[in-house]
Design an enzyme around this catalytic site. Structure first.
Site, PDB file in Angstrom:
ATOM      1  N   ASP A 102       2.602  -1.306 -11.462  1.00 39.80           N
ATOM      2  CA  ASP A 102       2.421  -0.667 -10.164  1.00 39.80           C
ATOM      3  C   ASP A 102       0.952  -0.820  -9.795  1.00 39.80           C
ATOM      4  OD1 ASP A 102       2.447   0.934  -7.965  1.00 39.80           O
ATOM      5  OD2 ASP A 102       2.715   2.821  -9.071  1.00 39.80           O
ATOM      6  N   THR A 103       0.698  -1.611  -8.755  1.00 41.07           N
ATOM      7  CA  THR A 103      -0.702  -1.889  -8.411  1.00 41.07           C
ATOM      8  C   THR A 103      -0.964  -1.566  -6.959  1.00 41.07           C
ATOM      9  OG1 THR A 103      -0.171  -4.165  -7.892  1.00 41.07           O
ATOM     10  CG2 THR A 103      -0.922  -3.718 -10.117  1.00 41.07           C
ATOM     11  N   PRO A 104      -2.163  -1.182  -6.680  1.00 42.23           N
ATOM     12  CA  PRO A 104      -2.505  -0.755  -5.332  1.00 42.23           C
ATOM     13  C   PRO A 104      -2.709  -1.938  -4.407  1.00 42.23           C
ATOM     14  CG  PRO A 104      -4.426  -0.686  -6.706  1.00 42.23           C
ATOM     15  CD  PRO A 104      -3.306  -1.130  -7.581  1.00 42.23           C
ATOM     16  N   GLY A 154     -14.286 -76.240 -57.596  1.00 43.78           N
ATOM     17  CA  GLY A 154     -14.046 -76.660 -58.963  1.00 43.78           C
ATOM     18  C   GLY A 154     -14.767 -75.831 -59.993  1.00 43.78           C
ATOM     19  N   SER A 213     -17.691 -69.878 -50.002  1.00 42.31           N
ATOM     20  CA  SER A 213     -18.645 -69.052 -49.253  1.00 42.31           C
ATOM     21  C   SER A 213     -20.098 -69.370 -49.602  1.00 42.31           C
ATOM     22  CB  SER A 213     -18.354 -67.567 -49.449  1.00 42.31           C
ATOM     23  OG  SER A 213     -18.126 -67.244 -50.798  1.00 42.31           O
ATOM     24  N   SER A 267     -10.726 -69.748 -58.410  1.00 40.88           N
ATOM     25  CA  SER A 267      -9.327 -69.388 -58.237  1.00 40.88           C
ATOM     26  C   SER A 267      -8.651 -69.176 -59.580  1.00 40.88           C
ATOM     27  CB  SER A 267      -8.591 -70.488 -57.461  1.00 40.88           C
ATOM     28  OG  SER A 267      -9.162 -70.614 -56.186  1.00 40.88           O
ATOM     29  N   SER A 321       0.849  -1.183   0.000  1.00 40.19           N
ATOM     30  CA  SER A 321       0.000   0.000   0.000  1.00 40.19           C
ATOM     31  C   SER A 321       0.885   1.234   0.000  1.00 40.19           C
ATOM     32  CB  SER A 321      -0.908  -0.004   1.223  1.00 40.19           C
ATOM     33  OG  SER A 321      -0.122   0.215   2.372  1.00 40.19           O
ATOM     34  N   HIS A 359      -4.984  -1.960  -1.809  1.00 39.21           N
ATOM     35  CA  HIS A 359      -6.254  -1.998  -1.101  1.00 39.21           C
ATOM     36  C   HIS A 359      -7.086  -3.198  -1.496  1.00 39.21           C
ATOM     37  CE1 HIS A 359      -5.815   1.915   0.787  1.00 39.21           C
ATOM     38  NE2 HIS A 359      -5.111   2.197  -0.275  1.00 39.21           N
ATOM     39  N   LYS A 404      11.484   0.498   5.136  1.00 40.63           N
ATOM     40  CA  LYS A 404      11.502   1.420   6.281  1.00 40.63           C
ATOM     41  C   LYS A 404      12.408   0.912   7.381  1.00 40.63           C
ATOM     42  CE  LYS A 404       7.013   3.274   5.078  1.00 40.63           C
ATOM     43  NZ  LYS A 404       5.804   3.956   5.505  1.00 40.63           N
TER      44      LYS A 404
END
Lengths: 634, 385
Positions: A110-112, A470, A541, A474, A32, A114, A166
């Site tokens: 730079d931020t506050p 047959g 088949s 094939s 602050s 509060h 300080k």
């Protein structure tokens, strides 16, 4: 703006050369007004000699008018900006300051401090790599210290400098400093900092700012500025897997298709394999294009344009990732959410969520808990008010590509936008996806059947020869294959006898085994069709349902039933392998046509009777059919 | 040499040049990592495949040639692939990349963006960055100059020449109403002149062309109130800036959503300082208006400010006589409102040297800022850029 460098006067070219190589650091200051934050920043600007005389004289006169330092220069006045806040004597927003030394350019957010301005601190912290947290040496670790620390930690800052300021007011007492440092380190254990440095200082007197102060000779660490000049934050992003959110598709003409974006993590080189999310398309980088020439390597924060080896569809919102370590994608996830607007969060309301490059509608589906920024205690709640932080579940209407915020800030952060007012109302940090399954990346098969077919200049298909033993299946199939091969087509024959020697040698001739036999052959043939081949399957088949099964495995027009309808008598007459005789003698059970039924096809694409034509003629007819139906065109 | 041999040889050369393995090239050409090896060993392929491979090879070769090794900017200092050290980004490279990122965001999100071009050094840098941001495309927006009709003649000549050379679309907007009334700093005073010919003109131009985003070259270091300016700065339908109602800007995610009629000013140079600008101009060799360089020019001195006599519209006071002085300009605007400084700096390094040794900030030469220190903020609220 007298930088303290003799080079400026003596050899400006050498000075410019040296300053071209300066690095770049963004940091945030938290505290602050009372903590001397503005004074500290003013001091950094002043000491780096970035204040012009006209500014300085304005500062001196302002200091006398509004200053709080009597006759001394009030550095705080250097950084306070808007008229409203100057009158109130407080900073009310994020301001960005610039200074540089011979080694680095600095951008200071730079931020506050509060409480009601948590959102501003988060904003400043989101682009910072280092945070300076100011503590008044007379007061020690306060609630706001904890709040600031938590917010910068939440926003992903790993390097923290605790400026115990300080010190002049506590007679530079080592014990005061050490107690505060111990308190802070104890508290910070619950935060995710990698690196904490505590510095005793006096911003007002200039102790331990640019130089070590003789008044704190008991302090072993560096002064603030030398530390800021040397702290290494660059490796943080380059070690991550490669990420580039595509911002803009660069398409100057039909011959160039590049993808422009800023690299959000990792390093890339031409030739590197990449995967594009969310489509999971794979390719590799062919060029890293910039105005100044192609690069051989590019890393975090570089704004580049990539071209890829393959032509794939990529648009804004996609993220190009390292193929070996792609990002995640999800439409439901947990996140820390910071609310930034007067109108409280409404769970269930649809907002717009914007990631690095994509905007999708999103809803907060549940608020798990709030976090008290002062005590870090979890609290229950139904909503988030301005400046409150919570852990939420969110749901988006379309999947977003992300990394957990802890892994990558650039791909893990998002903002929430109010749909009506377009205001940014929240900021989020993604923790994890709530859908584990979606994190699995399937192998995207980029070369598909069509691509393989194109390469072979043919349409893949399955020629299913059915008919009695047959009948000449094939023989005809072999002739067809030979003809196709001569024409340069890619073919493969699956013959009943061959398959029964290998893949299907565990199968007998019971009805169940016949069904399984055909199923396996059908699946095998399907893979080959997928590979782009013309597959010739020759199997008796006998059952219509199995032939139907085989037909269903591939796409329409890919299955051609070739019914060799040579009558039983002729087949039995030929009896090339002597099987009919054996069957008649009862030596072979379940022989088709003898004691097992043959269900003749009703709608075979081709029907040929080799009792009325030669095998070569039959083969020719089939090739002709293929040609006429476009199977042999690429 | 057969076509196949040619393909194989060229592919191997390309692999060598690009430091890629032959199988990688093979995969790119033939969709088959071993294809080239097979062809080299005498294998065959269809003509169509060969044609496709040759085509692809040509593309790759062209790309490789464009990646002229002499132009390769990345620092190579023997770093291995695995060390993964960040390529060192200088502060100018970081600033450049940030600005490019911002411009690309606008290009992708705005409906009708425009770049405001004031012909000054910041505009020069901004335009240069735009060329970089979209290369090899051209910037996907026009460049607009709001001409107050009182700009230095050299500025106009430079503007027309340079924008034309770059092949960009230039819109020159003049407040016709103001021009008809002959609004000028001498007849109407600097305040009315600036308001009509600059602030109002800009609003008119944005309205006329329905631009929703306008790039401006403002920097946060220019003036205190600008330090809090967002990169994306929102303006109401009346072009007003409300400092209390700006959107939070986190990370580099910019919320560019606006209502119809509203607009955004975007400042890609927000984080550049004056020194950064000059260093960048020097490093990148960006052309700037010659007025920035010292030269003998005719000036008169009024209230301690040297005004250049750029044309006959400057009313000379009785006894006032233009003197030839070696001067240059640190900032460029309307010539009657822009003070020159005496200087011998005629090269970029000399300009930078002078700037670093000087004792006053660049906006000092601008008369517009000379009232109280919060004046810029007021002007911005009224719609001045």
């Amino acid at each position: 703006m007298s930088h303290k460098s003799d080079l400026i006067e003596e050899d400006i070219l050498a000075y410019l050369q040296a300053h071209e190589d300066k690095s770049y650091l963004r940091f945030i200051t938290c505290g602050s007004v009372d903590d001397g934050k503005s004074t500290l920043i003013g001091r950094l600007l002043y000491d780096s000699k970035l204040i012009y005389e006209d500014q300085l004289s304005a500062l001196e006169s302002d200091s006398k008018k509004q200053g709080t330092q009597g006759e001394k220069i009030d550095f705080a006045l250097l950084v306070d900006g808007l008229a409203a806040e100057r009158e109130q004597g407080i900073t009310i927003d994020v301001a960005y300051r610039f200074f540089s030394t011979d080694r680095r350019k600095f951008i200071v957010a730079d931020t506050p401090g509060h409480e009601q301005y948590t959102r501003n601190m988060a904003t400043g912290a989101s682009t910072a790599d280092v945070a300076i947290i100011l503590i008044d040496a007379r007061k020690g670790v306060l609630t706001q210290t904890r709040r600031h620390s938590f917010i910068v930690s939440l926003l992903g800052i790993k390097h923290v400098i605790v400026a115990i300021n300080k010190m002049d007011l506590v007679d530079y007492a080592q014990s005061v400093f050490e107690n505060i440092e111990a308190d802070y380190r104890e508290f910070a254990k619950q935060l995710a900092f990698e690196n904490i440095l505590c510095i005793p200082m006096s911003a007002l007197e200039g102790d331990n700012i640019t130089n070590k102060s003789h008044l704190t000779d008991w302090y072993q660490g560096p002064a603030l500025l030398p530390y800021l000049e040397s702290v290494d934050v660059s490796s943080d992003l380059s070690d991550k897997p490669f990420r580039m959110p595509v911002q803009w598709v660069n398409r100057p003409n039909l011959d160039f298709r590049g993808f422009s974006g800023t690299i959000a993590g990792g390093v890339i080189q031409p030739g590197d394999d990449i995967v594009v999310l969310p489509s999971a398309t794979r390719s590799s980088v062919s060029r890293i294009v910039t105005y100044d020439g192609d690069l051989e390597e590019a890393g975090p924060n570089q704004a580049v344009t990539l071209t890829l080896a393959d032509e794939i569809d990529i648009s804004r919102g996609d993220v190009i990732c390292a193929a070996r370590a792609p990002a995640e994608q999800t439409d439901q996830f947990a996140a820390h959410l910071l609310w930034m607007h007067d109108d409280a969060l409404l769970p269930g309301r649809q907002y717009l969520l914007k990631t690095a490059n994509r905007t999708v509608p999103a809803t907060v589906t549940g608020l798990k808990h709030k976090i008290n920024v002062n005590t870090l205690v979890k609290e229950s709640g139904k909503t988030l008010e301005l400046n409150e932080i919570g852990v939420c579940n969110l749901s988006t209407t379309q999947p977003i590509v992300f990394d957990p915020y802890n892994d990558n800030r650039k791909t893990g952060g998002f903002i929430l936008i109010d749909k009506r007012t377009n205001t940014t109302i929240g900021a989020g940090m993604i923790d994890f996806s709530l859908r584990r399954a979606q994190n699995v990346h399937w192998q995207h098969i980029e070369i598909d059947k069509a691509a393989r077919a194109r390469q072979k200049h043919q349409k893949p298909c399955m020629l299913w020869f059915t008919g009695l033993s047959g009948s000449g299946k094939s023989t005809v199939a072999n002739l067809v294959e030979k003809r196709l091969h001569d024409m340069g087509r890619h073919t493969y024959s699956l013959d009943g006898d061959n398959i029964r020697h290998g893949l299907n040698k565990d199968l007998g001739f019971t009805d169940a085994d016949r069904v399984e036999n055909i199923r396996r052959v059908g699946e095998t043939a399907k893979l080959m069709v997928d590979a782009g081949m013309v597959v010739l399957v020759s199997f008796i088949s006998p059952f219509a349902s199995e032939r139907r099964l085989a037909r269903s495995l591939v796409e329409e027009n890919e299955f051609l039933e070739v019914y060799i309808s040579t009558p039983l008598e002729i087949c039995e007459q030929r009896d090339v392998k002597g099987l009919y005789a054996k069957a008649r003698r009862g030596e072979i059970k379940n022989f088709t046509g003898i004691d097992s039924e043959y269900e003749a096809p009703e709608k075979a694409e081709i029907e040929l009777d080799t009792s009325t034509m030669t095998a070569a003629e039959a083969a020719e007819e089939i090739v002709h059919y293929l040609e006429a139906s476009g199977y042999l065109e690429g | 040499m057969s076509t196949i041999d040619d393909l194989v040889t060229r592919a191997e050369n390309l692999a060598e040049r690009k430091k890629l393995s032959v199988t990688t090239i093979s995969r790119k050409l033939l969709n088959d990592g071993k294809g080239l090896a097979r062809l080299k060993a005498g294998g065959q392929c269809t003509l169509k495949t060969l044609e496709a491979a040759l085509e692809k090879l040509k593309e790759l070769e062209t790309a490789a040639r464009q990646a002229d090794p002499a132009k390769i900017a990345s620092v190579k200092n023997g770093r291995g692939r695995t060390s993964h050290q960040t390529p060192h980004m200088t502060h100018l490279k970081r600033l450049e990349a940030e600005s490019i990122h911002i411009m690309r965001e606008v290009a992708a999100e705005a409906e009708k963006p425009v770049m405001l071009y004031s012909v000054g050094k910041d505009s020069a840098v901004m335009l240069h960055l735009a060329l970089k941001a979209f290369y090899p495309s051209k910037p996907p927006f026009p460049v607009m100059h709001v001409d107050t009709t009182w700009k230095f003649r050299e500025m106009i000549a430079f503007r027309d020449d340079w924008i034309n050379k770059l092949g960009l679309d230039l819109i020159v907007y003049i407040n016709e109403e103001g021009a008809r009334q002959n609004v000028g700093p001498f007849t109407h005073g600097s305040q009315i002149h600036t308001d009509m010919m600059k602030t109002q003109a800009l609003k008119q131009a944005l309205d006329k062309y329905k631009f929703d985003v306008a790039f401006g070259g403002a920097r946060r270091d220019e003036e205190k109130s600008r330090a809090k300016e967002r990169i994306f700065s929102f303006r109401s339908e009346q072009h007003r800036w409300d400092p209390k109602n700006q959107r939070p800007e986190l990370w580099d995610i910019y919320n560019a959503n606006i209502q119809k009629g509203e607009s955004i000013r975007v400042f890609p140079l927000s984080n550049w300082t004056e020194l950064d600008i000059w260093q960048y101009i020097y490093k990148e060799n960006i052309p700037i208006v010659p007025l920035y360089f010292a030269k003998e020019r005719p000036v008169v001195t009024r209230d301690g400010t040297m005004i250049m006599v750029d044309d006959e519209r400057l009313p000379l006071k009785p006894g006032e006589k233009p003197e030839m002085k070696r001067v240059r300009f640190r900032t460029l605007g309307c010539y009657p409102l822009t003070g020159a400084i005496e200087s011998s700096a005629s090269t970029l390094p000399e300009i930078i040297q002078e700037m670093l040794l000087t004792k006053s900030s660049e906006r000092q030469g601008r008369m517009i800022d000379h009232d109280q220190s919060a004046s810029m903020e007021k002007k911005k609220q009224e719609g001045y850029f």
